[in-house]
Design an enzyme around this catalytic site. Structure first.
Site, PDB file in Angstrom:
ATOM      1  N   ALA A  16      -8.507 116.091 -25.566  1.00  0.00           N
ATOM      2  CA  ALA A  16      -7.495 116.119 -24.510  1.00  0.00           C
ATOM      3  C   ALA A  16      -7.583 117.371 -23.648  1.00  0.00           C
ATOM      4  O   ALA A  16      -7.023 117.428 -22.557  1.00  0.00           O
ATOM      5  CB  ALA A  16      -6.103 116.036 -25.135  1.00  0.00           C
ATOM      6  N   ARG A  21     -12.740 127.060 -19.417  1.00  0.00           N
ATOM      7  CA  ARG A  21     -13.847 128.017 -19.326  1.00  0.00           C
ATOM      8  C   ARG A  21     -15.094 127.437 -18.659  1.00  0.00           C
ATOM      9  O   ARG A  21     -16.002 128.165 -18.285  1.00  0.00           O
ATOM     10  CB  ARG A  21     -14.175 128.550 -20.734  1.00  0.00           C
ATOM     11  CG  ARG A  21     -13.105 129.484 -21.277  1.00  0.00           C
ATOM     12  CD  ARG A  21     -13.189 129.669 -22.787  1.00  0.00           C
ATOM     13  NE  ARG A  21     -12.593 128.541 -23.518  1.00  0.00           N
ATOM     14  CZ  ARG A  21     -12.488 128.488 -24.842  1.00  0.00           C
ATOM     15  NH1 ARG A  21     -12.945 129.497 -25.581  1.00  0.00           N
ATOM     16  NH2 ARG A  21     -11.927 127.446 -25.443  1.00  0.00           N
ATOM     17  N   ASP A 108     -15.965 118.549 -28.295  1.00  0.00           N
ATOM     18  CA  ASP A 108     -16.913 119.411 -27.576  1.00  0.00           C
ATOM     19  C   ASP A 108     -17.993 120.001 -28.481  1.00  0.00           C
ATOM     20  O   ASP A 108     -18.708 120.904 -28.081  1.00  0.00           O
ATOM     21  CB  ASP A 108     -16.166 120.540 -26.849  1.00  0.00           C
ATOM     22  CG  ASP A 108     -15.530 121.565 -27.792  1.00  0.00           C
ATOM     23  OD1 ASP A 108     -15.434 121.289 -29.001  1.00  0.00           O
ATOM     24  OD2 ASP A 108     -15.133 122.638 -27.306  1.00  0.00           O
ATOM     25  N   ASN A 175     -15.253 128.643 -38.275  1.00  0.00           N
ATOM     26  CA  ASN A 175     -14.681 127.302 -38.351  1.00  0.00           C
ATOM     27  C   ASN A 175     -15.334 126.434 -37.273  1.00  0.00           C
ATOM     28  O   ASN A 175     -15.297 126.759 -36.094  1.00  0.00           O
ATOM     29  CB  ASN A 175     -13.166 127.393 -38.102  1.00  0.00           C
ATOM     30  CG  ASN A 175     -12.524 126.027 -37.883  1.00  0.00           C
ATOM     31  OD1 ASN A 175     -13.006 125.027 -38.398  1.00  0.00           O
ATOM     32  ND2 ASN A 175     -11.433 126.002 -37.135  1.00  0.00           N
TER      33      ASN A 175
END
Ligand code: UD1
Ligand code: CA
Length: 490
Positions: A16, A21, A108, A175
């Site tokens: 979403a 960036r 992503d 992570n």
């Protein structure tokens, strides 16, 4: 057994976000790497897991993202506005229905592989964990959440970049944002997460520390290849991820028997195939659904998209081929352009600076130089001379040109369509052909040549005589300033 175990599993893809960036008008997950949109790559990695449900959280450009993911069978859930990755999970809760486990992935991070997800799920089940995090050990962890372990096997927290202590900043286990959750343990933890960060977002990562503090099991599984955790936050990340996908694709083709020279310079889309002993020279691009047979040579700088090539074909340097079919032993180029809809039959030769569009060229026919063939049907063993042009467009409509077998079209001919040239016919060089030519006939359509003996020297005498009086005038004009100069020198 495998299908049964996937019955309790759902996939949630977080897609979403805007991708601030990237500085783009396009939603982040619609940016492409390795020839596909990021979210499509993630969906493909998940598909073989056979999850009962796949949910994609959409928000920014929800319509466009939904249009891309829904045809794959995934369900979309709208998150509007976007209050963080934890909020995204809360929005998905109802859609998750009776699922017990969820693999959660960011839209992503497209390099993750199916085997890695399988291993993550297996570790989660085996450890009866509340959460299992896919992590990666990297040399530069900046920008990522760090994994704080409380024992060798168990995780205490994930700390986001902005909240790191100096000591935590040194941690190089990150992570990936890919997790497996036991859902009935995730919801209570998420309910306790507070948006204590500068963006006032509910971070999914904060649920980890809450679970761990309750004594629940949070495991970390290190990705076998750290690149699987690469997220695309910036254009540089996109380029890096694209580079990895392209490398994987080239390696797959090389393993299948294709020679690739200077491989880093060759760009190949995921669905492209090529046969054994085909050679790709530096700077080649093979795009879309291009299929290449065996023993072909694609020379430097050529770009093929949705092209179907047989065996033993040579594409010389700097050709552009789109949506065309080339049968065995065809040669084209250098500098040939095949636009959409051509079929070149076996042994055809198309030479330099030849453009074709929606044309069929019969076996063994040659068009060696500087030619445009549009909407043309050409038989076998014909010869199309240099500079031949099919005039297929009258400003309103396109018209066909039909050329038979063993036809000889003389150089610099214009074939004004619609027009037919019968089998075995000749067209005289320099003709503008507006009428059909019968089989075996000659079409000649140009002014007859006239020779005038002695004309050239007569013309030269004439021109010389006309020059004489004109020469005197400027000579007289120059005389005065010259005298003036001399007097000055004295
Ligand atoms: C996130 C993790 C970070 C991890 C990194 C790995 C959090 C708080 N941080 O950071 O620990 O190291 O990924 O790449 O989770 N999204 C939504 N709704 C939202 C916000 C985000 O769907 O409200 C989606 C985004 O579209 C994106 C994904 O969630 O696909 C991750 O969001 P992003 O902003 O990229 O998180 P990072 O800052 O990279
Ligand atoms: Ca990210």
């Amino acid at each position: 057994m495998k299908a049964m175990s996937a019955n309790d599993l759902a996939i949630v893809i977080l897609a979403a976000g805007k991708g601030t960036r990237l500085k783009s008008s396009l939603a982040k997950v619609l940016h492409r790497a390795g020839g596909r949109a990021l979210v499509e790559q993630v969906l493909r990695a998940c598909a073989p897991l056979g999850a009962k449900k796949t949910i994609v959280i959409v928000g920014h450009q929800a319509e466009h993202v939904s249009a891309m993911v829904e045809p794959t069978g995934a369900e979309t859930v709208l998150q509007q506005p976007q209050h963080g990755t934890g909020h995204a999970m809360l929005v998905a809760r109802r859609a998750l229905g009776k699922a017990k486990l969820a693999i959660v992935l960011p839209g992503d991070a497209p390099l993750v592989r199916t085997e890695t997800l399988r291993a993550l799920l297996a570790a989660h089940r085996a450890g009866n964990a509340s959460a299992t995090i896919l992590t990666a050990v990297v040399s530069d962890p900046s920008g990522y959440g760090r994994v704080v372990r409380k024992s060798e096997t168990k995780v205490g927290a994930i700390v986001e970049e902005s909240q790191l202590t100096d000591e935590q900043r040194e941690i190089n286990e990150i992570n990936s944002s890919i997790y497996c959750f036991t859902l009935d343990r995730l919801w209570p933890a998420l309910a306790q997460v507070k948006p204590n960060n500068k963006h006032r977002e509910v971070y999914l990562t904060d649920a980890i520390a809450i679970m761990a503090s309750k004594g629940e099991t949070v495991l970390a599984q290190v990705a076998p290849d750290a690149r699987e955790a690469l997220g695309c936050n910036t254009r540089a990340d996109l380029a890096e991820v694209d580079r990895v996908f392209r490398e994987w694709k080239r390696n797959a083709l090389m393993n299948a028997g294709v020679t690739i020279q200077l491989p880093e310079t060759v760009l190949i889309d995921p669905e492209v195939t090529a046969g054994e002993d085909t050679v790709l020279e530096p700077g080649v691009q093979l795009l879309g659904k291009t299929k290449i047979g065996a023993r072909c040579t694609i020379r430097t700088g050529s770009v093929l998209s949705d092209a179907a090539l047989g065996d033993d074909i040579t594409v010389e340097a700097h050709c552009v081929v789109a949506q065309s079919r080339l049968d065995d032993r065809v040669t084209i180029g250098p500098f040939a352009r095949l636009r959409a809809g051509n079929h070149l039959k076996a042994g055809v030769h198309i030479g330099n600076f030849v453009e074709l569009k929606k044309s069929t060229v019969g076996e063994g026919t040659k068009a060696g130089h500087l030619t445009y063939l549009g909407d043309a049907k050409i038989g076998a063993k014909s010869n199309i001379g240099a500079g031949t042009i099919t005039c297929n467009y009258d400003g309103f409509h396109k018209h066909p040109t039909t050329i038979g077998n063993r036809v000889f079209i003389g150089s610099d001919s214009a074939l004004v369509a619609p027009v037919r040239v019968g089998d075995g016919a000749y067209v005289a060089a320099g003709s503008t052909i507006t009428d059909n030519i019968p089989a075996d006939g000659l079409g000649i359509a140009r002014g007859r040549q006239v020779n005038k003996p002695g004309w050239a020297s007569r013309k030269r005498r004439e021109l010389a005589a006309a020059e004489k009086p004109a020469k005197k005038k400027p000579a007289r004009r120059r005389a005065r300033p010259r005298k003036a100069k001399k007097s000055r020198r004295r």
